[in-house]
Structure formats: C-alpha cells, structure tokens
Design a protein around this motif. Structure first.
Motif, PDB file in Angstrom:
ATOM      1  N   LEU A   3      39.194  35.156  53.827  1.00 49.31           N
ATOM      2  CA  LEU A   3      40.014  35.687  52.740  1.00 49.31           C
ATOM      3  C   LEU A   3      40.565  37.056  53.119  1.00 49.31           C
ATOM      4  CD1 LEU A   3      37.745  34.860  49.647  1.00 49.31           C
ATOM      5  CD2 LEU A   3      39.700  33.546  50.523  1.00 49.31           C
ATOM      6  N   PRO A   4      41.699  37.445  52.560  1.00 47.10           N
ATOM      7  CA  PRO A   4      42.209  38.798  52.810  1.00 47.10           C
ATOM      8  C   PRO A   4      41.239  39.838  52.259  1.00 47.10           C
ATOM      9  CG  PRO A   4      43.481  37.708  51.094  1.00 47.10           C
ATOM     10  CD  PRO A   4      42.595  36.657  51.693  1.00 47.10           C
ATOM     11  N   GLU A   5      41.281  41.017  52.840  1.00 53.55           N
ATOM     12  CA  GLU A   5      40.352  42.078  52.450  1.00 53.55           C
ATOM     13  C   GLU A   5      40.444  42.395  50.963  1.00 53.55           C
ATOM     14  OE1 GLU A   5      39.157  46.667  53.745  1.00 53.55           O
ATOM     15  OE2 GLU A   5      40.889  45.656  54.644  1.00 53.55           O
ATOM     16  N   SER A   6      41.653  42.350  50.399  1.00 53.37           N
ATOM     17  CA  SER A   6      41.831  42.672  48.978  1.00 53.37           C
ATOM     18  C   SER A   6      41.046  41.709  48.094  1.00 53.37           C
ATOM     19  CB  SER A   6      43.313  42.623  48.607  1.00 53.37           C
ATOM     20  OG  SER A   6      43.862  41.329  48.861  1.00 53.37           O
ATOM     21  N   ALA A   7      40.956  40.436  48.499  1.00 49.76           N
ATOM     22  CA  ALA A   7      40.194  39.444  47.737  1.00 49.76           C
ATOM     23  C   ALA A   7      38.700  39.600  47.971  1.00 49.76           C
ATOM     24  CB  ALA A   7      40.643  38.039  48.109  1.00 49.76           C
ATOM     25  N   ARG A   8      38.306  39.859  49.212  1.00 47.90           N
ATOM     26  CA  ARG A   8      36.880  40.037  49.513  1.00 47.90           C
ATOM     27  C   ARG A   8      36.291  41.203  48.727  1.00 47.90           C
ATOM     28  NH1 ARG A   8      38.644  39.693  55.020  1.00 47.90           N
ATOM     29  NH2 ARG A   8      38.037  41.886  55.334  1.00 47.90           N
ATOM     30  N   ASP A   9      37.065  42.262  48.595  1.00 41.11           N
ATOM     31  CA  ASP A   9      36.554  43.489  47.988  1.00 41.11           C
ATOM     32  C   ASP A   9      36.268  43.358  46.491  1.00 41.11           C
ATOM     33  OD1 ASP A   9      36.651  44.759  50.406  1.00 41.11           O
ATOM     34  OD2 ASP A   9      38.530  45.838  50.011  1.00 41.11           O
ATOM     35  N   VAL A  10      36.867  42.374  45.824  1.00 41.45           N
ATOM     36  CA  VAL A  10      36.703  42.287  44.372  1.00 41.45           C
ATOM     37  C   VAL A  10      35.737  41.181  43.949  1.00 41.45           C
ATOM     38  CG1 VAL A  10      39.005  43.236  43.991  1.00 41.45           C
ATOM     39  CG2 VAL A  10      38.697  40.746  44.046  1.00 41.45           C
ATOM     40  N   ILE A  11      35.111  40.490  44.888  1.00 43.56           N
ATOM     41  CA  ILE A  11      34.159  39.438  44.531  1.00 43.56           C
ATOM     42  C   ILE A  11      32.942  40.073  43.873  1.00 43.56           C
ATOM     43  CG2 ILE A  11      32.646  37.633  45.424  1.00 43.56           C
ATOM     44  CD1 ILE A  11      34.682  37.183  47.674  1.00 43.56           C
ATOM     45  N   GLY A  12      32.717  39.725  42.625  1.00 35.22           N
ATOM     46  CA  GLY A  12      31.593  40.299  41.875  1.00 35.22           C
ATOM     47  C   GLY A  12      31.872  41.665  41.286  1.00 35.22           C
ATOM     48  N   LYS A  13      33.128  42.128  41.347  1.00 28.84           N
ATOM     49  CA  LYS A  13      33.484  43.451  40.828  1.00 28.84           C
ATOM     50  C   LYS A  13      34.111  43.302  39.442  1.00 28.84           C
ATOM     51  CE  LYS A  13      36.307  47.524  41.980  1.00 28.84           C
ATOM     52  NZ  LYS A  13      37.249  48.102  42.979  1.00 28.84           N
ATOM     53  N   PRO A  14      33.518  43.921  38.406  1.00 31.99           N
ATOM     54  CA  PRO A  14      34.072  43.769  37.057  1.00 31.99           C
ATOM     55  C   PRO A  14      35.325  44.600  36.848  1.00 31.99           C
ATOM     56  CG  PRO A  14      32.192  45.245  37.001  1.00 31.99           C
ATOM     57  CD  PRO A  14      32.291  44.725  38.413  1.00 31.99           C
ATOM     58  N   HIS A  15      36.140  44.170  35.921  1.00 33.45           N
ATOM     59  CA  HIS A  15      37.300  44.944  35.478  1.00 33.45           C
ATOM     60  C   HIS A  15      36.817  46.284  34.933  1.00 33.45           C
ATOM     61  CE1 HIS A  15      40.830  46.003  33.040  1.00 33.45           C
ATOM     62  NE2 HIS A  15      41.507  45.115  33.751  1.00 33.45           N
ATOM     63  N   GLN A  16      37.632  47.327  35.114  1.00 33.96           N
ATOM     64  CA  GLN A  16      37.209  48.648  34.663  1.00 33.96           C
ATOM     65  C   GLN A  16      36.930  48.678  33.166  1.00 33.96           C
ATOM     66  OE1 GLN A  16      39.983  47.917  36.328  1.00 33.96           O
ATOM     67  NE2 GLN A  16      41.807  48.958  35.520  1.00 33.96           N
ATOM     68  N   ASP A  17      37.629  47.866  32.379  1.00 35.50           N
ATOM     69  CA  ASP A  17      37.398  47.833  30.932  1.00 35.50           C
ATOM     70  C   ASP A  17      36.087  47.144  30.573  1.00 35.50           C
ATOM     71  OD1 ASP A  17      39.790  49.115  30.604  1.00 35.50           O
ATOM     72  OD2 ASP A  17      40.923  47.322  30.018  1.00 35.50           O
ATOM     73  N   SER A  18      35.497  46.431  31.535  1.00 32.56           N
ATOM     74  CA  SER A  18      34.247  45.712  31.271  1.00 32.56           C
ATOM     75  C   SER A  18      33.008  46.533  31.608  1.00 32.56           C
ATOM     76  CB  SER A  18      34.210  44.408  32.080  1.00 32.56           C
ATOM     77  OG  SER A  18      35.271  43.546  31.709  1.00 32.56           O
ATOM     78  N   ALA A  19      33.204  47.729  32.132  1.00 30.71           N
ATOM     79  CA  ALA A  19      32.059  48.551  32.547  1.00 30.71           C
ATOM     80  C   ALA A  19      31.077  48.809  31.409  1.00 30.71           C
ATOM     81  CB  ALA A  19      32.545  49.857  33.158  1.00 30.71           C
ATOM     82  N   PRO A  20      31.527  49.189  30.190  1.00 35.78           N
ATOM     83  CA  PRO A  20      30.555  49.416  29.115  1.00 35.78           C
ATOM     84  C   PRO A  20      29.757  48.159  28.767  1.00 35.78           C
ATOM     85  CG  PRO A  20      32.674  50.416  28.565  1.00 35.78           C
ATOM     86  CD  PRO A  20      32.902  49.555  29.774  1.00 35.78           C
ATOM     87  N   ALA A  21      30.429  47.006  28.710  1.00 40.40           N
ATOM     88  CA  ALA A  21      29.734  45.759  28.394  1.00 40.40           C
ATOM     89  C   ALA A  21      28.726  45.411  29.480  1.00 40.40           C
ATOM     90  CB  ALA A  21      30.741  44.629  28.220  1.00 40.40           C
ATOM     91  N   MET A  22      29.089  45.637  30.746  1.00 36.87           N
ATOM     92  CA  MET A  22      28.177  45.362  31.849  1.00 36.87           C
ATOM     93  C   MET A  22      26.948  46.259  31.764  1.00 36.87           C
ATOM     94  SD  MET A  22      27.923  43.337  34.449  1.00 36.87           S
ATOM     95  CE  MET A  22      27.471  43.102  36.170  1.00 36.87           C
ATOM     96  N   ALA A  23      27.153  47.522  31.418  1.00 38.64           N
ATOM     97  CA  ALA A  23      26.032  48.453  31.290  1.00 38.64           C
ATOM     98  C   ALA A  23      25.081  48.014  30.176  1.00 38.64           C
ATOM     99  CB  ALA A  23      26.549  49.861  31.019  1.00 38.64           C
ATOM    100  N   MET A  24      25.627  47.529  29.058  1.00 37.69           N
ATOM    101  CA  MET A  24      24.780  47.060  27.962  1.00 37.69           C
ATOM    102  C   MET A  24      23.980  45.831  28.374  1.00 37.69           C
ATOM    103  SD  MET A  24      26.882  47.592  24.385  1.00 37.69           S
ATOM    104  CE  MET A  24      28.390  46.733  24.869  1.00 37.69           C
ATOM    105  N   LEU A  25      24.610  44.920  29.101  1.00 39.84           N
ATOM    106  CA  LEU A  25      23.909  43.722  29.555  1.00 39.84           C
ATOM    107  C   LEU A  25      22.755  44.088  30.492  1.00 39.84           C
ATOM    108  CD1 LEU A  25      27.033  41.484  30.148  1.00 39.84           C
ATOM    109  CD2 LEU A  25      25.160  40.912  28.608  1.00 39.84           C
ATOM    110  N   LYS A  26      22.994  45.015  31.409  1.00 39.08           N
ATOM    111  CA  LYS A  26      21.939  45.437  32.334  1.00 39.08           C
ATOM    112  C   LYS A  26      20.798  46.104  31.583  1.00 39.08           C
ATOM    113  CE  LYS A  26      24.663  45.949  36.572  1.00 39.08           C
ATOM    114  NZ  LYS A  26      25.151  46.905  37.609  1.00 39.08           N
TER     115      LYS A  26
END
Length: 343
Positions: A217-240
C-alpha cells in the motif's frame, strides 16, 4: 438536571434536527427522515421487548428536562452482523525465513474477518456542537454501559466500538483511496452511507477475500491504519478509560480502529451496584458524592448524574434525582461512581 431516556416517536423532528446540526461524517445518524424514523420505531419496539435480539437496537437521548430540548443521542446494537456478518480487517504479522540465504522477512497484512459478528456495538454517540466539552457526551456514553449493567441478558458478553478513521482536511480517506476504491464504483462517503442505511451485504459481495499486504500500500494509506479521526479523540479516550482495548481490528472502509471490552469488565459496569432507593435529606445533599444513576425498568429506563449516599445495600437520593429517574422510595436503582478517575 440532565436526564437520559429512551427515544420516543415524538422525538423524530428533534432527532432530524440534531442529525442536520452535526453535518457529514456521522453515517449511523444520517440526516434522512425516513431512515431516522425507522431507527426510532425500532428502538421504541426494542424497549418494549417486542423485537428479537438480532434485530433490536436501543437509542437513548439526552434531554433538558426544563426545556424538553433534545441535546444528544447514543445507541446500543445488541447483536451486530446479522445476516451477512460484521466485517473488519484484522492486522496480522507473518514471519518467514530462508534457511538457504539466512534472511528473515516480516510482513504485515490485513485479513478480512467476522470476529465481531454477534457482539454488542456501542455507537451513534453525538451531542449538539455547542455542548462539546460540557460533559454531555460523557453522560450519554456511560448511559449505554448502565443499560448493559441493568439488563445484561439483552446484550452480548463482549462489547465493541468503532472509531471514524483518519481523513484529510478535504474529507478524503487515504485508506479508502488505496483499497476500497479499487473494488467499489463509488466514493468513500457513498459506500459508508450505504453500509449504514442498508447493511453490509454489498461488502460481503465486493470486498477482496484474500489478505492485503500492507507493504504494497502507499505510505499515506499505511500510516492511517488504526488511526482515529481527530474528532474521535475524545470518544476514544472515554472508551480506553472504561477498559476498551485495540487489538488490530480496523474498519474496512477507512481503517479506523475497532476496540472491545468484556461487558462485565467495563469500568462503569464493574463498579456498579443495585439496590433500593431511600430519600436523602436536604441537609445531606451539599457534601454527598456524585453518582451515575439509572432506573431498572426497561420501558422507563432513565439515567442521571446526581449526589447520593450509598449504604447498607441501597442509596439515598434527593427528590430531584428521583424525579429525573422517574423512581419512588423503595424502587430499585443502579449506581456507579460519578467519576472514573483513579479506577
């Protein structure tokens, strides 16, 4: 005092208005009246116990009891994936060695998986834009776990959630451009919307069944595997904070992370207790600790955050808290710590 309750048919106009206020990106809450009407009717039937588990979903709303304004929503989907399966990519590692050359090779791949099929999904967490940072989202998020704690037989032993994947400033998904766009004759937003509205049968039909080698895969695609959208950061923190963990599963469209936790290990569930309610004297309210509270009758389910005194297998609550929960003295309620800090 804010209160969370099951959505009702009278809330449809307010739900459509909420969806429109969120803009694009929330595919499980599309600004589509027909789709939302079906969600509302399905939830109402689910809270009445009139729907089979595989078809049930529970939509909760946060309401300002003084104005009656609908401030946000969140949902629980008890049994995801029927009938075609819930699809994920699982990130795997393959280690190979050439004895003749003495060379090791480690490659990573994405393999199509249905491991979350039949689990319970927590999702559709949304609050009005002006309420971000007020605690409204946290109350809605935890209300789902109180529902699972109060009625465990309605939900699977494993709960999962998926985060929106990373996108650039123009809303493009590098992962979709590298993978999904090669197999679907549509853009990312259209594919995601169809999946939300119609289900995943077309994923089963069109997605590649063989593993995808990440190194190709191109580097741009590899780099975002498993990376949440910036707007999802608060929700991810609550889940953790609740104990959800990421173990390599990602969304098939945008490679956003999918996380999971055993139902009874979720912090809000694990720390919750149930018992009869008694009246809390006015003089004892000012220094009483705050609890996340819920009623224990499914059709009249309510959640609120209020001060209380837990002792002797029960909890003493103020008249305001009892009113928000729609309970009376000696009715059973469930409570969990108001804050998870330090748990």
């Amino acid at each position: 005092m804010w209160a969370v309750r099951p959505i009702e048919t009278r809330d449809l106009d307010a739900l459509v208005d909420l969806a429109e206020s969120l803009g694009p990106g929330m595919t499980t809450l599309p600004a589509d009246r027909e789709s939302l009407a079906a969600k509302v009717e399905g939830s109402v039937a689910s809270f009445r116990g009139a729907v089979e588990r595989a078809e049930a979903h529970f939509l909760l709303v946060l309401e300002d009891p003084e104005s009656g304004t609908l401030l946000g929503t969140a949902a629980l989907y008890p049994h995801v994936g029927a009938p075609y399966g819930f699809f994920s990519y699982k990130r795997l590692k393959l280690v190979q060695r050439s004895q003749a050359l003495g060379i090791d090779s480690t490659v990573e791949m994405l393999s199509l998986a249905n491991d979350y099929t039949g689990t319970t999904e927590v999702g559709t967490l949304a609050v009005r834009p002006e309420l971000k940072g007020t605690g409204a989202g946290r109350l809605l998020a935890r209300s789902r776990y109180m529902l699972a704690a109060a009625f465990p037989d309605l939900f699977s032993p494993l709960l999962m959630a998926e985060m929106r994947g990373w996108q650039d400033a123009e809303g493009h998904s590098p992962f979709w451009d590298a993978v999904g766009a090669r197999f679907f004759s549509m853009d990312f937003a259209t594919a995601d919307r169809i999946s939300a509205l119609r289900g995943s049968d077309f994923i089963a039909d069109l997605m590649p069944k063989h593993p995808i080698y990440i190194n190709l895969l191109p580097e741009s695609a590899r780099d975002v595997i498993g990376k949440p959208h910036q707007d999802s950061a608060p929700a991810m923190a609550m889940l953790k904070r609740e104990g959800f963990r990421f173990e390599g599963y990602v969304d098939v469209f945008d490679a956003g992370p999918q996380v999971h936790c055993d139902r009874d290990s979720i912090a809000t569930v694990r720390l919750s207790r149930e018992g009869p309610m008694t009246a809390l004297p006015s003089a004892a309210q000012c220094d009483a600790p705050e609890y996340l509270l819920c009623s224990t009758v499914l059709e009249r389910f309510r959640v609120a955050m209020a001060p209380g005194r837990a002792a002797d297998g029960g909890i003493a609550l103020s008249a305001d808290a009892a009113r928000a929960l729609d309970v009376m003295v000696d009715d059973h309620v469930r409570w969990s710590p108001g804050s998870l800090v330090g748990t």
